[in-house]
Design an enzyme around this catalytic site. Structure first.
Site, PDB file in Angstrom:
ATOM      1  N   THR A 343       0.834  -1.183   0.000  1.00 33.54           N
ATOM      2  CA  THR A 343       0.000   0.000   0.000  1.00 33.54           C
ATOM      3  C   THR A 343       0.878   1.245   0.000  1.00 33.54           C
ATOM      4  O   THR A 343       2.051   1.166   0.323  1.00 33.54           O
ATOM      5  CB  THR A 343      -0.850  -0.010   1.306  1.00 33.54           C
ATOM      6  N   GLY A 424       1.383  -1.255   5.234  1.00 28.97           N
ATOM      7  CA  GLY A 424       1.886  -2.286   6.134  1.00 28.97           C
ATOM      8  C   GLY A 424       0.899  -3.318   6.612  1.00 28.97           C
ATOM      9  O   GLY A 424       1.145  -3.963   7.624  1.00 28.97           O
ATOM     10  N   GLY A 425      -0.244  -3.512   5.924  1.00 23.38           N
ATOM     11  CA  GLY A 425      -1.133  -4.597   6.279  1.00 23.38           C
ATOM     12  C   GLY A 425      -1.525  -4.582   7.741  1.00 23.38           C
ATOM     13  O   GLY A 425      -2.103  -3.621   8.263  1.00 23.38           O
TER      14      GLY A 425
END
Length: 528
Positions: A343, A424-425
């Site tokens: 992202t 970063g999920g």
């Protein structure tokens, strides 16, 4: 000592310097923060392609003076054909593949989000779309210098991508990952952006671009068809919100994990911590994260399928009860199922008071990898997160997948407006909590709040362990305290990608604008 960038005319933060400059140029020309964000979003899709692209999704939270914040959910739905049965007929009975055509099963929503955001700018004040997209078109056609981050990422992920149709032509040079500093061109993508500039952003879903994408996807085993593109539209939403002692906080609605980010900060606010970056600060946020993630992992998904509205998770009585579950001295054991994601987050503020928090993603690095050679667009693999088994996350036509993406915004009690976020999920809510509490609660300089060492509970970026990862710049005594409290600690590099690529933009009541970017990224914070 670290200091944020300061100015009064505009501010922009991005994880890529070229994108930050594109946004700054629009602000300097008198454009709005929304227009600056569209220009930067197009540019970063070209020059930071491993992290995002126009074949992915996007989310916005926008503050405008005198108005309540608004959100834009530019999250594409699953194809009409996308059912467990459709995948079973093709030999996929256990899981949806993560790469290739079958992984590309949700409509790319980000361009529709750009369109919805620009509609908020008064018609007589808008910068023409061709001007906003011009930098991205130029970099795509004339070339840009590959970053070290892109070079390393391509090499690390090549085994899963080299044989995916279209990937080699678009992202390898002489059949190999590009070296840092190599000049990469994306001619087909530049032509696609030029077509959007000429025919309008809606043509991505109804025009020749949509037809080319539908044909490419069908040819390579995706369930997406032209009708799915025709059906898509970004949605205007009311952001989730919670009140804390510091102000009113906002984040994106389900199916994103925005509610988790708000819960973490609201739970931590109840712990009464007064000293930054010590045991109480880190342990408190980590344990608040666990409480929020337990609920998220069990019940969060497409709002249509949720038993309870995510806003209800922010009710005082529930937050009080969850805060009571936190042991301020000992770690809760933590087995769980982590979520990956790749992202970019960007923030912008203009001199008229508009502040934008924006995030754009393709899920994994390079998404599905499937790239349409006619348009230069590669497609996200967000739908690979659906389950083929019965349950709340089971794949169904028109369903929207769970998103780790969540752009954050806060109205602080003293009148400051703060936009902040990260990639970063799993780490997104955790990094947001670190940056926000350091700056808003403990008074650290904005840049220091971003740069100081961070942590990650769980995994992201393809990592296999679910430990508590600490950048090794933390005081060894603090590390031992956390171990003694029962945390399974693992030390990672001092400026690790695992800790995210964060940024923030703040507008003060007197018009001062400050910005910060992450030294872990290839980015820049520009205030002028």
């Amino acid at each position: 000592m670290l200091h944020s960038a300061l100015g009064y005319r505009g501010a922009f933060s991005a994880p890529n310097r070229i994108a930050a400059l594109a946004g700054q140029d629009v602000l300097a020309a008198g454009g709005t923060a929304i227009e600056a964000m569209v220009a930067a979003a197009a540019t970063i899709a070209v020059v930071y392609p491993h992290m995002n692209g126009i074949g992915g999704d996007g989310f916005w939270v926008i503050h405008r003076p005198g108005q309540a914040p608004v959100g834009i959910s530019a999250c594409g739905q699953a194809a009409r054909l996308a059912t467990p049965g459709w995948y079973a007929e093709r030999g996929f009975t256990d899981a949806i593949p993560a790469r290739g055509g079958p992984a590309a099963l949700t409509v790319p929503g980000s361009i529709g989000g750009w369109q919805a955001a620009l509609a908020l700018v008064p018609q007589d004040k808008r910068i023409p779309l061709p001007d906003l997209l011009a930098p991205a078109i130029a970099y795509a056609r004339d070339g840009f210098a590959v970053t070290g981050n892109q070079s390393r990422c391509t090499a690390e992920k090549l085994d899963g991508l080299r044989n995916v149709p279209g990937f080699r032509q678009a992202f390898l040079m002489d059949g190999a990952p590009p070296e840092a500093g190599a000049c990469m061109t994306q001619t087909a993508l530049g032509d696609t952006l030029a077509s959007l500039a000429q025919h309008g952003l809606g043509s991505y879903y109804t025009g020749d671009i949509a037809k080319a994408h539908a044909a490419c996807l069908q040819d390579h085993g995706s369930p997406l068809r032209l009708g799915d593109f025709n059906d898509y539209a970004a949605r205007m939403v009311t952001p989730l919100t919670v009140k804390t002692s510091l102000g009113q906080l906002y984040n994106m609605t389900a199916p994103t994990q925005g509610v988790s980010s708000l819960m973490i900060l609201a739970l931590f606010d109840r712990l009464g911590v007064t000293i930054p970056d010590g045991f109480d600060h880190l342990h408190g946020l980590i344990e608040a994260t666990k409480q929020a993630f337990i609920l998220r992992n069990r019940d969060l998904g497409d709002p249509v399928d949720m038993a309870q509205d995510a806003q209800d998770w922010l009710a005082d009585d529930l937050l009080d009860r969850l805060a009571g579950n936190i042991d301020t001295k000992a770690a809760l054991p933590w087995p769980y199922t982590p979520v990956e994601g790749d992202t970019i987050w960007m923030g912008a503020a203009d001199s008229d008071g508009t502040v934008v928090s924006f995030i754009q993603s393709v899920f994994w690095e390079f998404g599905s990898g499937l790239t349409c050679t006619d348009t230069g667009v590669y497609f996200q693999n967000r739908g690979a997160g659906f389950s083929l088994a019965a349950g709340p996350n089971q794949l169904a036509p028109g369903k929207r997948p769970f998103h780790t993406l969540n752009p954050a915004l806060a109205h602080l009690n003293d009148g400051r407006v703060m936009a902040y976020g990260t990639m970063g999920g799993e780490g997104q809510p955790q990094t947001q909590a670190a940056v926000f509490t350091r700056y808003a609660q403990f008074g650290q300089d904005l840049q220091m709040a971003v740069t100081n060492p961070r942590w990650l509970l769980g995994r992201t970026w393809g990592d296999v362990s679910t430990s508590l990862k600490l950048e090794d710049r933390f005081d060894p005594a603090l590390v031992q305290q956390l171990r003694d409290a029962g945390h399974q600690v693992e030390l990672i590099s001092p400026y690790s990608d695992l800790a995210g690529h964060a940024g923030a933009v703040v507008r003060h009541p007197d018009g001062l604008l400050e910005s910060a970017s992450d030294p872990r990224s290839d980015g820049a914070a520009l205030s002028f």
